[in-house]
Design a protein around this motif. Sequence first.
Motif, PDB file in Angstrom:
ATOM      1  N   HIS A 135      16.483   4.540  21.390  1.00  0.00           N
ATOM      2  CA  HIS A 135      15.739   5.451  22.260  1.00  0.00           C
ATOM      3  C   HIS A 135      16.455   6.798  22.256  1.00  0.00           C
ATOM      4  CE1 HIS A 135      18.760   3.489  24.824  1.00  0.00           C
ATOM      5  NE2 HIS A 135      18.805   4.633  25.481  1.00  0.00           N
ATOM      6  N   HIS A 158      17.747  10.672  23.782  1.00  0.00           N
ATOM      7  CA  HIS A 158      18.162  11.431  24.970  1.00  0.00           C
ATOM      8  C   HIS A 158      18.318  12.889  24.548  1.00  0.00           C
ATOM      9  CE1 HIS A 158      18.991   7.998  27.562  1.00  0.00           C
ATOM     10  NE2 HIS A 158      19.754   7.445  26.632  1.00  0.00           N
ATOM     11  N   HIS A 170      19.987   6.407  20.360  1.00  0.00           N
ATOM     12  CA  HIS A 170      21.037   5.394  20.386  1.00  0.00           C
ATOM     13  C   HIS A 170      20.494   4.071  20.885  1.00  0.00           C
ATOM     14  CE1 HIS A 170      22.822   5.761  24.757  1.00  0.00           C
ATOM     15  NE2 HIS A 170      21.516   5.748  24.785  1.00  0.00           N
ATOM     16  N   GLU A 221      21.877   0.359  22.963  1.00  0.00           N
ATOM     17  CA  GLU A 221      22.947  -0.157  23.826  1.00  0.00           C
ATOM     18  C   GLU A 221      22.740  -1.665  24.008  1.00  0.00           C
ATOM     19  OE1 GLU A 221      23.278   3.131  27.158  1.00  0.00           O
ATOM     20  OE2 GLU A 221      21.328   3.162  26.204  1.00  0.00           O
TER      21      GLU A 221
HETATM   22 MN    MN Z   1      20.498   5.393  26.569  1.00  0.00          MN
END
Ligand code: MN
Length: 309
Positions: free
Chosen positions: A83, A85, A127, A129
Amino acid sequence: MASGATSIGTNQERNESHGNARAIEGVYAPPGFHWVGDGFRVAGYFSAIPNAAKKLSPFLMMDYHPSYSYAPTETERRGVGPHPHRGFETVTLAFQGSVAHHDSMGNGGVIGPGDVQWMTAASGILHQEYHGEDYARVGGPFQMIQLWVNLPKAHKMSAPRYQALLSKQMGQATLANNAGLVRVIAGEYLGTKGLANTFTKVNLLDVMLNAGGMADFSFPARDNAALLVMAGDVRIGDRMASANDFVLFANVGERFAIEATSEAHIVVLSGEPIDEAIVQHGPFVMTTEREIHEAIDDFRQGKFGTMSR
Ligand code: MN
């Protein structure tokens, strides 16, 4: 000491010693939990706080994942996939378990208990996670915090950057009287400086107090300040706070003490507010609608890069 003049002193003495005390805006219980992907069960405190964007600037968000136990898995990859940012920083503090991160700049790694990853998305990254593989295989308690830290407009389109702040390199201040210790992630405490490079003034302190221990803090009144109690019970001025409570300070006074009435773990944050407009659309935080549309267009056109794994 004459009768009547007890250890709490006269009203005048109290006013003098508390004259610079930081006022408390409110104590907030977690507003409920939501899942980020399938790996992070978090409480987003700021959503429950009126005018949080102003009162907590430069912090935009705090997702707290209290200790929660995941079953071991060899096959599942729990977390959140690629996703984007843009316009701010994501700061992840691992306390139990481990978090694996990879981004479109080729940065990545696994952080474990006590480690912090300070990722500056700025002009934009993709990135992902996940729970660290080694942790996921064993399972068990998992605890972390993710903060979003805003960037001033002048740095929103700077190059992305990644800082791995490892526990073993982190400075810590040992408190007098066996009160406990303060790990300095960013900023400074009692002369100990944090490793993080920040774009604006930020203090991020991981505080461990023994039962009966006390720690003093002082931040300029105009700087925003708050703390999260992760474990134990504490007294701050005339207020009590317990595990999972978030305490927001008002912009009145400077100094406060945290007194632990049981062994306690607290994260203290403060920062100089960024006095600029905030326009947020999901993972993009800019200062105008136009910049948000640019972010969406750039993302659609693949300008945030690609994930290599
Ligand atoms: Mn994130």
